[in-house]
Design a protein around this motif. Structure first.
Motif, short mmCIF file in Angstrom:
data_model
loop_
_atom_site.label_atom_id
_atom_site.label_comp_id
_atom_site.label_asym_id
_atom_site.label_seq_id
_atom_site.Cartn_x
_atom_site.Cartn_y
_atom_site.Cartn_z
N GLN A 120 5.49 -5.79 -6.97
CA GLN A 120 4.93 -6.94 -7.70
C GLN A 120 5.36 -8.26 -7.07
OE1 GLN A 120 2.65 -7.17 -10.15
NE2 GLN A 120 2.38 -4.97 -9.79
N SER A 121 6.63 -8.34 -6.67
CA SER A 121 7.12 -9.58 -6.05
C SER A 121 6.41 -9.84 -4.71
CB SER A 121 8.63 -9.51 -5.84
OG SER A 121 8.98 -8.56 -4.84
N LYS A 122 6.13 -8.75 -3.99
CA LYS A 122 5.41 -8.89 -2.72
C LYS A 122 3.98 -9.38 -2.96
CE LYS A 122 8.50 -7.14 0.26
NZ LYS A 122 9.05 -7.90 1.40
N ILE A 123 3.33 -8.85 -4.00
CA ILE A 123 1.96 -9.27 -4.33
C ILE A 123 1.94 -10.76 -4.67
CG2 ILE A 123 0.10 -9.02 -6.02
CD1 ILE A 123 0.80 -6.03 -6.15
N LYS A 124 2.92 -11.20 -5.48
CA LYS A 124 2.99 -12.62 -5.85
C LYS A 124 3.25 -13.49 -4.62
CE LYS A 124 4.50 -11.94 -10.61
NZ LYS A 124 5.60 -12.12 -11.60
N MET A 125 4.09 -12.98 -3.71
CA MET A 125 4.38 -13.73 -2.48
C MET A 125 3.10 -13.93 -1.66
SD MET A 125 7.00 -12.78 0.61
CE MET A 125 5.82 -11.74 1.44
N ASP A 148 0.83 -1.21 0.00
CA ASP A 148 0.00 0.00 0.00
C ASP A 148 0.86 1.26 0.00
OD1 ASP A 148 -2.20 -1.63 0.05
OD2 ASP A 148 -2.50 -1.47 2.22
N LYS A 149 2.01 1.19 0.69
CA LYS A 149 2.86 2.38 0.82
C LYS A 149 3.58 2.71 -0.48
CE LYS A 149 6.49 4.29 3.79
NZ LYS A 149 7.36 4.05 4.97
N PHE A 150 4.03 1.66 -1.19
CA PHE A 150 4.86 1.90 -2.38
C PHE A 150 4.17 1.48 -3.68
CE2 PHE A 150 7.92 1.25 1.13
CZ PHE A 150 8.56 2.49 1.09
N ARG A 151 2.83 1.32 -3.64
CA ARG A 151 2.10 0.85 -4.82
C ARG A 151 2.32 1.78 -6.03
NH1 ARG A 151 -2.19 -2.57 -5.40
NH2 ARG A 151 -2.51 -2.68 -3.14
N TYR A 152 2.40 3.08 -5.78
CA TYR A 152 2.51 4.04 -6.88
C TYR A 152 3.92 4.63 -7.00
CZ TYR A 152 -2.49 3.57 -6.36
OH TYR A 152 -3.74 3.06 -6.26
N ASN A 153 4.89 3.95 -6.41
CA ASN A 153 6.28 4.40 -6.50
C ASN A 153 6.96 3.61 -7.62
OD1 ASN A 153 9.10 4.75 -6.11
ND2 ASN A 153 8.76 5.23 -3.94
N ALA A 154 7.32 4.33 -8.70
CA ALA A 154 7.88 3.66 -9.89
C ALA A 154 9.18 2.93 -9.56
CB ALA A 154 8.12 4.68 -11.00
N ASN A 155 9.96 3.48 -8.66
CA ASN A 155 11.24 2.86 -8.30
C ASN A 155 11.07 1.53 -7.56
OD1 ASN A 155 12.61 5.04 -9.41
ND2 ASN A 155 12.60 6.18 -7.47
N ARG A 156 9.92 1.37 -6.93
CA ARG A 156 9.68 0.15 -6.15
C ARG A 156 8.68 -0.79 -6.83
NH1 ARG A 156 11.04 0.83 -0.56
NH2 ARG A 156 12.68 2.41 -0.48
#
Length: 709
Positions: A455-460, A442-450
């Motif tokens: 995405q890897s966290k979502i898959k996890m 939620d914190k870095f959803r819209y941060n292009a650098n992250r």
């Protein structure tokens, strides 16, 4: 409804969950039908009044006004009509003197003025009355209309492996182990067991445990009548029905179970008769020799002694073993059925509550006998001591599935509790992990650098196994009625003698007493007079000699197993209480049943569809509705599950009246009894040392009998 729920909880902080749920259900189901607060008061007023000791009727009515406003904000209470405030003090004496002139002023004080718009329309009034009558008729019929139809039988479905089907078709399956895979059992529309597996290893003893009504007895019947398939070469015997009484003597009835022996003896008699008739066939003597050899191989000559040992262990004396089966009562015929099963030794023995028809001496003998059982045993029992002594494994039926555990019941409880704790810890740890990862996403959803890391966290998260919260079985609680103290003496038996006829004396010289603090357990062999003593205590039977003294305000509550058997099976539990205790509101019957664990839809099922333990709870609820101050309980634990027996023990310990108990359940006796009365040798005596001392006496008697002394 959430607002109503919070309001009820704030106004009645001591209301229990069942009553709160009931009040909320009434409000939810009747929200569209309530026309004013008076109707709400009629529906739930008495219930709210009973859970609050500090609120008056007016307080309850005010609360009903508030609830109506919450359910229908547009509605306002017109119960008291519009108010008129006087402009100045009124002198009634002077007004009375000028009555004729000032009649309108007097009316203005006592009579509420009504707007013409509020006048009752006759047609509307008639329509409203008809609607109200329809609603009352609906309420009176509610119990009958909701009750489901009587359920007749259970059904089962099962998936068998292709390998087992091939072995069965070829007749080459010789395994003694039993595996029933992926099976379902339903009772009417209700699913009892779903997608379950059972593995029974040959030579092991399994205890099947679980709450009342989950399908334990049904599972045993499904196995015994082959609705659940097991290898056809495995012999099954299910001890469920009593032996049919006829002229066959008890010992012979047991020996008949050995079909091979019976056929050989029959053949021997036929051949011997042929020889005595002068048969010259040389083959006859050869056949007779073969029959003798086979009888010797199966040790047929030892069979009567084995059968006699089993019958003796189950309480049959030598004289009883020589009597025709038709002379025995139902309880003794059930013992006979058990003796036949133990003698025949099937590959799979199914026992359903085997201790119910036994006294303590026979239970101890059976526990010792089954510890050396050579084949596979599957037993349903709620006797905690029996389950600690006999099984090598426990099968736990819950949540429509069956979980296996190694060890006896005590080990099962420890393992299960530890397993639940570990599952809860694992669930909480995963929830914390999920929350932590989700916060990062939620914190870095819209941060292009992250973006890649998000995405890897979502898959996890997607790959994490979905753990469900641990749902513990609800704790069983029973509530016995409150009583007022009575001054002693309460109950006294002096020099009691009782006989049924001149020759049959049950007991003599009985001198015993009880108080409101008594927790007395009566033990002894079957036929020693335990139930007879209870009936003398309650005044149902009069002693032949001696005196019985009871307090004039003593009110007995009597529970026995025949009360359960005599329940009206064609009505539901609420109607049953209505028949026994007329003139009370339905809410009170439901509240009484709820205090014994018969709540919700269960209270609206026909009694015939309830399990044995549920029927016992209904019988308890009916007994306690009469508010007895002295309980006489004759084998109250039959068919109750372990948790309910535990709850009964706790309820008895909290009860403020006296208790006399006849029971064979060792755990319950140890939980509640402070005094032990032993029926035997033609009398009844109180013994020092409690149950431990009595068990020593019984074990010595069994040891002496085994040695033939």
């Amino acid at each position: 409804m959430a607002v109503c729920s919070e309001f009820i909880q704030s106004e009645f902080p001591l209301i229990d969950d069942d009553l709160k749920q009931y009040v909320e259900d009434v409000l939810k189901n009747g929200a569209d039908e309530f026309e004013d607060s008076e109707e709400i008061y009629e529906a739930i007023g008495e219930v709210l009044q009973e859970v609050s000791s500090d609120k008056t009727e007016d307080d309850i009515r005010t609360i009903c006004d508030e609830l109506l406003h919450m359910l229908k904000p547009s509605k306002t209470s017109l119960r008291n009509g519009p108010q008129r405030v006087l402009n100045a003090p009124v002198h009634l004496g002077s007004m009375a003197a000028n009555l004729e002139n000032e009649v309108d002023d007097i009316k203005s004080i006592w009579v509420n003025h009504r707007d013409d718009n509020l006048k009752v329309d006759a047609r509307k009034l008639e329509k409203a009355q008809a609607k109200l009558q329809e609603k009352q008729d609906k309420r009176s019929k509610e119990i009958k209309t909701i009750a489901p139809p009587k359920l007749e039988s259970a059904t089962a479905s099962q998936v068998t492996s292709q390998k087992e089907r091939k072995l069965e078709a070829k007749g080459t399956n010789r395994t003694q182990d039993i595996r029933i895979e992926n099976f379902d059992i339903a009772y009417g529309d209700r699913v009892l067991i779903q997608g379950a597996d059972i593995s029974l290893a040959f030579g092991r003893r399994y205890g099947l445990v679980g709450r009342n009504g989950l399908g334990k007895s049904t599972l045993l019947r499904m196995i015994s009548n082959q609705q659940l398939k097991i290898p056809s070469h495995i012999s099954i015997l299910h001890v469920e029905q009593e032996v049919i009484g006829d002229e066959t003597i008890a010992l012979e009835s047991v020996l008949e179970c050995d079909i091979v022996r019976s056929e050989l003896i029959k053949r021997e008699k036929e051949i011997t008769a042929a020889i005595n008739a002068g048969s010259a066939d040389p083959e006859v003597n050869t056949q007779l020799s073969e029959v003798y050899a086979q009888l010797q191989n199966i040790e047929a000559d030892k069979a009567p002694a084995k059968a006699s040992i089993i019958l003796n262990g189950l309480g049959f004396t030598s004289d009883m073993q020589s009597k025709a089966t038709k002379t025995f009562s139902g309880g003794w015929r059930m013992r006979l059925a058990l003796a036949r099963a133990l003698f025949s030794r099937p590959d799979l023995l199914l026992l359903d509550e085997p201790t119910n028809m036994l006294d303590i001496k026979a239970i101890i003998w059976l526990e010792n006998y089954l510890q050396n059982w050579p084949t596979t045993l599957l037993v349903v029992s709620h006797d905690r001591n029996f389950l600690d002594t006999v099984p090598t494994d426990i099968l736990h039926l819950h949540s429509q599935r069956i979980e296996p555990y190694r060890g006896n019941y005590e080990q099962f409880e420890k393992t299960k509790n530890e397993k639940l704790k570990n599952q809860q810890r694992e669930y909480e740890a995963q929830m914390q992990q999920r929350q932590h990862v989700q916060e990062f996403i939620d914190k870095f959803r819209y941060n292009a650098n992250r973006a890649a890391l998000v995405q890897s966290k979502i898959k996890m998260l997607e790959k994490l196994p979905e753990l469900k919260p641990i749902v513990k079985e609800s704790e069983v609680t029973l509530k016995l009625p409150d009583t007022e103290p009575l001054s002693p003496p309460i109950l006294q038996l002096n020099e009691i003698l009782f006989r049924y006829n001149k020759d049959r004396v049950i007991f003599t010289n009985v001198n015993l007493g009880a108080t409101m603090d008594s927790r007395i357990c009566i033990v002894g062999d079957n036929g020693a007079g335990k139930t007879t003593l209870l009936k003398i205590i309650m005044g149902i039977l009069s002693p032949t000699e001696g005196m019985r003294h009871v307090h004039r305000n003593l009110k007995f509550g009597y529970f026995s197993q025949h009360h359960v058997d005599q329940l009206d099976m064609n009505v539901n539990s609420v109607e049953l209480l209505q028949q026994a205790h007329k003139g009370k509101p339905i809410e009170e019957y439901r509240r009484q049943l709820g205090s014994f664990g018969v709540s919700g839809d269960l209270a609206l099922q026909t009694v015939s569809s309830l399990s044995g333990g549920q029927k016992s709870r209904v019988a308890f609820a009916s007994m306690c509705m009469g508010r007895p101050n002295f309980l006489v309980l004759d084998e109250p634990t039959n068919h109750l599950d372990i948790e309910t027996i535990e709850a009964l023990g706790k309820a008895i310990n909290k009860y403020t009246g006296g208790v006399i108990l006849v029971s064979h359940d060792e755990r319950l006796i140890r939980m509640v009894c402070k005094e032990l009365w032993v029926c035997g040798d033609g009398t009844v005596k109180s013994i020092e040392g409690g149950f431990d001392e009595y068990r020593k006496i019984v074990e010595k008697e069994l040891e002496a009998a085994a040695q033939g002394k």
